[in-house]
Scaffold this motif. Structure first.
Motif, short mmCIF file in Angstrom:
data_model
loop_
_atom_site.label_atom_id
_atom_site.label_comp_id
_atom_site.label_asym_id
_atom_site.label_seq_id
_atom_site.Cartn_x
_atom_site.Cartn_y
_atom_site.Cartn_z
N UNK A 182 0.93 -1.33 -0.12
CA UNK A 182 0.11 0.06 -0.02
C UNK A 182 0.94 1.17 0.02
N UNK A 183 0.21 2.50 -0.60
CA UNK A 183 0.98 3.79 -0.52
C UNK A 183 1.01 4.47 0.70
N UNK A 184 0.30 3.91 1.77
CA UNK A 184 0.65 4.24 3.02
C UNK A 184 1.51 3.68 4.08
N UNK A 185 2.65 2.79 3.08
CA UNK A 185 3.72 1.94 3.58
C UNK A 185 3.13 0.86 4.75
N UNK A 186 2.01 0.50 4.32
CA UNK A 186 1.63 -0.70 5.09
C UNK A 186 1.50 -1.84 3.99
N UNK A 187 2.17 -3.11 4.53
CA UNK A 187 1.98 -4.35 3.88
C UNK A 187 0.66 -5.10 4.35
N UNK A 188 -0.31 -5.42 3.79
CA UNK A 188 -1.25 -6.13 4.21
C UNK A 188 -0.99 -7.77 3.65
N UNK A 189 -0.99 -8.75 4.71
CA UNK A 189 -0.67 -10.11 4.41
C UNK A 189 -2.11 -10.96 4.60
N UNK A 190 -2.61 -11.50 3.51
CA UNK A 190 -4.06 -12.28 3.85
C UNK A 190 -3.81 -13.85 3.62
N UNK A 191 -4.09 -14.49 4.65
CA UNK A 191 -4.18 -15.99 4.46
C UNK A 191 -5.89 -16.37 4.35
N UNK A 192 -6.21 -17.14 3.11
CA UNK A 192 -7.49 -17.33 2.76
C UNK A 192 -7.93 -18.83 3.09
N UNK A 193 -8.74 -19.17 3.95
CA UNK A 193 -9.07 -20.59 4.36
C UNK A 193 -10.64 -20.72 4.29
N UNK A 194 -10.82 -21.94 3.53
CA UNK A 194 -12.45 -22.32 3.78
C UNK A 194 -12.15 -23.42 4.73
N UNK A 195 -12.87 -23.09 5.88
CA UNK A 195 -12.88 -23.98 7.06
C UNK A 195 -14.36 -24.47 7.47
N UNK A 196 -14.79 -25.40 8.00
CA UNK A 196 -15.91 -25.67 8.44
C UNK A 196 -16.00 -25.79 9.81
N UNK A 197 -14.89 -25.82 10.56
CA UNK A 197 -14.70 -25.96 11.81
C UNK A 197 -13.75 -24.57 12.46
N UNK A 198 -13.91 -24.03 13.62
CA UNK A 198 -13.07 -22.79 13.67
C UNK A 198 -11.63 -23.33 13.79
#
Length: 263
Positions: A192-208
């Protein structure tokens, strides 16, 4: 409602006259039928999360030259296969990966094709739901969710509240990440231009997601070294929520449910 969708998918997938069980062959009744490599590449990629060009050539015995280039290009033009590179690399990068971009083709190879003989013999005609392999269905949904999030990164940016900031986004992986079990990869990253790196993990989970799994995700995030003077935001995108302990330990800056931006 969810049960009705499930039963309807089963009916159309595992019965003799089911639309999904017969659609695969109709797709290839065209110029794609003339070259057997088209189906071989599709079948190989459908069983994987992604693959490098060299891996496709090696596993299928196709010379990594103009022939393979033409096959992959044609499949891309048809919308069956997608080529992508780490978001911080040029599109010509040799780190490029290929993945199935058509959800149906992956669904067919994972769930229908292994049972095609039984389907044609009418084994599931009166009880089609019995043919579903739940584990493979969940994996198919997981791959689909990951693709959806990358392709609709702007919706996630809106949900996280930085849509007005200029950014680059995409998957991140290193030279050592040639399979899902080597190196490390980040499903979706924003620089991001505001000097933040956003890291995302994507999970399809049926239980917490448990505290153990959550800590493994954070360890994976820690392998990434952000540029100087940049902070990091850790985000978990998951369908089934997280265990109470994960929330109490504040392992992620944000945990969001895809339903918040899918509709």
């Amino acid at each position: 409602e969810a049960s009705s969708v499930f039963l309807s998918m089963a009916q159309h997938s595992f019965t003799q006259a089911g639309f999904f069980s017969g659609e695969y062959e109709r797709i290839f009744v065209s110029s794609l039928e003339s070259n057997p490599h088209y189906k071989r590449v599709i079948a190989f990629l459908a069983g994987k999360r992604h693959a490098a060009r060299s891996e496709i050539a090696e596993r299928l015995g196709i010379a990594s030259g103009s022939n393979l280039t033409n096959v992959l290009r044609d499949l891309e033009l048809c919308g069956f296969v997608r080529r992508y590179t780490p978001f911080d690399k040029k599109t010509t990068s040799l780190l490029a990966r290929y993945e199935i971009s058509d959800p149906y083709l992956q669904f067919y190879h994972r769930l229908i094709e292994p049972k095609l003989s039984d389907i044609q013999q009418g084994r599931y005609q009166s009880t089609p739901a019995k043919a579903f392999r739940v584990q493979q269905l969940e994996q198919w949904l997981g791959y689909g969710l990951e693709r959806y999030c990358r392709n609709h990164a702007h919706l996630i940016a809106e949900t996280l509240g930085f849509a007005d900031v200029d950014y680059e986004s995409g998957a991140f992986f290193s030279r050592d990440t040639t399979t899902t079990d080597r190196g490390f990869q980040i499903d979706l990253m924003y620089k991001r231009a505001d000097r933040v790196i956003t890291l995302c993990e994507v999970r399809h989970n049926t239980t917490p997601i448990s505290i153990t799994d959550a800590r493994k995700i954070r360890v994976s995030f820690s392998h990434y070294s952000p540029p100087a003077r940049h902070s990091v935001q850790n985000v978990l995108i998951c369908t089934g929520g997280v265990a109470t302990r994960v929330s109490e330990d504040a392992l992620f800056d944000r945990v969001i449910n895809p339903l918040s931006f899918l509709f």
